[in-house]
Design a protein around this motif. Structure first.
Motif, short mmCIF file in Angstrom:
data_model
loop_
_atom_site.label_atom_id
_atom_site.label_comp_id
_atom_site.label_asym_id
_atom_site.label_seq_id
_atom_site.Cartn_x
_atom_site.Cartn_y
_atom_site.Cartn_z
N TRP A 1 0.75 -1.38 -0.05
CA TRP A 1 0.09 0.19 -0.03
C TRP A 1 0.83 1.11 -0.01
O TRP A 1 1.91 1.23 0.72
CB TRP A 1 -1.10 0.07 1.22
N GLU B 1 -4.16 1.04 -7.78
CA GLU B 1 -3.95 -0.44 -7.34
C GLU B 1 -3.17 -0.41 -5.81
O GLU B 1 -3.19 -1.61 -5.26
CB GLU B 1 -3.55 -1.34 -8.09
N LEU C 1 -5.61 1.34 -0.22
CA LEU C 1 -6.41 0.60 0.52
C LEU C 1 -7.37 1.34 1.08
O LEU C 1 -6.99 2.35 1.77
CB LEU C 1 -5.67 -0.32 1.54
N ARG D 1 -13.35 0.18 -5.66
CA ARG D 1 -13.08 -1.28 -6.51
C ARG D 1 -13.01 -0.90 -8.17
O ARG D 1 -12.28 -1.51 -8.81
CB ARG D 1 -13.63 -2.32 -6.13
N ARG E 1 -8.27 -1.11 -3.62
CA ARG E 1 -8.71 -2.19 -3.03
C ARG E 1 -9.53 -1.94 -1.58
O ARG E 1 -9.39 -0.82 -1.17
CB ARG E 1 -7.55 -3.14 -2.36
N THR E 2 -10.47 -2.60 -1.07
CA THR E 2 -11.25 -2.19 -0.11
C THR E 2 -11.09 -3.26 0.91
O THR E 2 -11.02 -4.47 0.81
CB THR E 2 -12.57 -1.90 -0.39
N ASP F 1 -17.25 -9.47 -5.02
CA ASP F 1 -16.05 -8.66 -5.49
C ASP F 1 -15.30 -7.88 -4.36
O ASP F 1 -14.45 -7.37 -4.71
CB ASP F 1 -16.33 -7.86 -6.74
N GLU F 2 -15.87 -8.05 -3.21
CA GLU F 2 -15.22 -7.30 -2.22
C GLU F 2 -13.67 -8.06 -2.07
O GLU F 2 -13.44 -8.92 -1.99
CB GLU F 2 -15.94 -7.66 -0.75
N THR F 3 -12.82 -6.78 -2.00
CA THR F 3 -11.46 -7.32 -1.48
C THR F 3 -11.17 -8.04 -0.38
O THR F 3 -10.96 -9.02 -0.31
CB THR F 3 -10.30 -6.12 -1.74
N TYR F 4 -11.70 -7.37 0.67
CA TYR F 4 -11.37 -7.91 1.96
C TYR F 4 -12.73 -7.51 2.84
O TYR F 4 -13.49 -6.44 2.57
CB TYR F 4 -10.22 -7.50 2.71
#
Ligand code: F1P
Length: 351
Positions: free
Chosen positions: A207, A255, A258, A279, A284-285, A297-300
């Protein structure tokens, strides 16, 4: 090898410290209720500096949500230096709730003195019995068990926030809310067991910027998470009200970005839509909610699983975000116990 960091020990001690905080608050209940009932307040003013300023922001928003009464959260320096913006009507009864882990921060003491000039009472929330704030307050709630060796506040912040929640719950006469607060330590135990390892992994990502989003009372908590990352990990971070992020800051998304969102119950759909936009733009989330979302599609995603409403569960976010800052510092080869240029409290000789 076990990590010997002091701040890590303090972060992980929060379940026991919150239990002690709860006991302390219950023991102070009568004295607190008496002060709160002593006048019909025109407004409640929450104040502090640094972490405790962000605590004041969160506490004021929660207070308005819970009581429907006017509340403001301000940095103590604004009260001391710009009183005309704070006291448009000097005769109106205002309770100042001054918050300070050390009880020695100069601006916070200035704000207390300024408030006393208007013959108005001060409730002090601190971790130190022998502090100037405890001595100068009309009533001091001292949560000594939450005091810390570390420079960066962790368990002091959360415990003093629980004290603010308790105060608002008492003023609102909301007994079920007060009762639910007693379950926070057990819920936190489960949250730490379930998510600590994942947070360490997420913190080790590539990040360049980490942004924290929160609405309502969660905005102040997002600000505190931002401060932790700056203090412990010397990392570029920002905090915004959720939907404010689209109004300019979203340009920063790439990219290596976060975006960590503290998802409320009140505005969940609108908040998740902001994360979806991030996203779509390649960022990233990490969504922290009570139950993980359905978005494939959630990153985390982290589910706190507390079963508590947004007002009660708020403090549960912080230990995870503190751990994020701690592991980010380790990833960057920094010592989170020794933030650069900082001391526990800013004590000034003169203005
Ligand atoms: C306030 C504070 C801390 C910050 C720094 C300087 O302290 O701003 O939040 O981390 O160490 O002091 P306090 O008034 O709550 O003791």
């Amino acid at each position: 090898m076990v990590d010997q960091s002091v701040v890590l020990r303090e972060i992980m001690s929060q379940p026991e410290v919150w239990s002690a905080t709860w006991q302390q608050l219950e023991g102070s209940r009568d004295r607190l209720a008496e002060l709160l009932a002593s006048q019909c307040w025109d407004a409640i003013l929450f104040t502090g500096c640094g972490s405790t300023h962000y605590l004041a922001l969160a506490a004021a928003a929660l207070h308005e949500q819970m009581t429907g009464e006017r509340a403001r959260g301000l940095p103590a320096s604004e009260i001391a230096l710009f009183p005309a913006t704070v006291y448009p009507d000097v005769a109106a009864p205002i309770l100042l709730i001054a918050i300070s882990r050390s009880g020695e921060t100069t601006e916070t003491l200035w704000a207390v003195d300024r408030h006393h000039e208007h013959q108005q009472p001060v409730l002090g929330l601190t971790c130190r019995t022998d502090s100037a704030l405890a001595r100068r307050s009309d009533l001091a709630l001292v949560i000594a068990e939450a005091d810390e060796e570390s420079v960066a506040q962790t368990r002091a912040f959360t415990s003093l926030y629980i004290a603010a929640q308790y105060t608002s719950g008492l003023l609102a006469g909301d007994e079920p809310f007060l009762d639910v607060l007693s379950h926070l330590p057990a819920r936190l135990e489960a949250v730490l067991q379930r998510h600590s390892e994942f947070i360490a992994q997420a913190a080790a990502g590539d990040w360049q910027r980490v942004i924290f989003l929160g609405s309502g009372p969660y905005y102040g908590l997002a600000c505190e998470a931002m401060l932790k990352l700056k203090e412990m990990a010397l990392s570029w971070s920002e905090a915004y009200h959720f939907l404010e992020f689209r109004h300019g800051p979203i340009s920063l998304v790439d990219e290596h970005t976060l975006v960590i969102g503290l998802i409320s119950d009140t505005a969940e759909d609108a908040e998740r839509a902001v994360l979806a936009d991030v996203r779509r733009l390649g960022g990233r989330t990490l969504a922290i909610a009570d139950t993980p979302g359905a978005a494939a599609d959630e990153t985390y995603a982290v589910g706190l699983g507390s079963g508590m409403n947004e007002r009660a569960r708020a403090a549960l976010h912080l230990p995870l975000l503190q751990l994020f800052a701690f592991h980010r510092a380790r990833t960057r080869g920094l010592d989170p116990d020794r933030p650069r240029h900082l001391q526990q409290a800013v004590v000034l000789e003169r203005r």
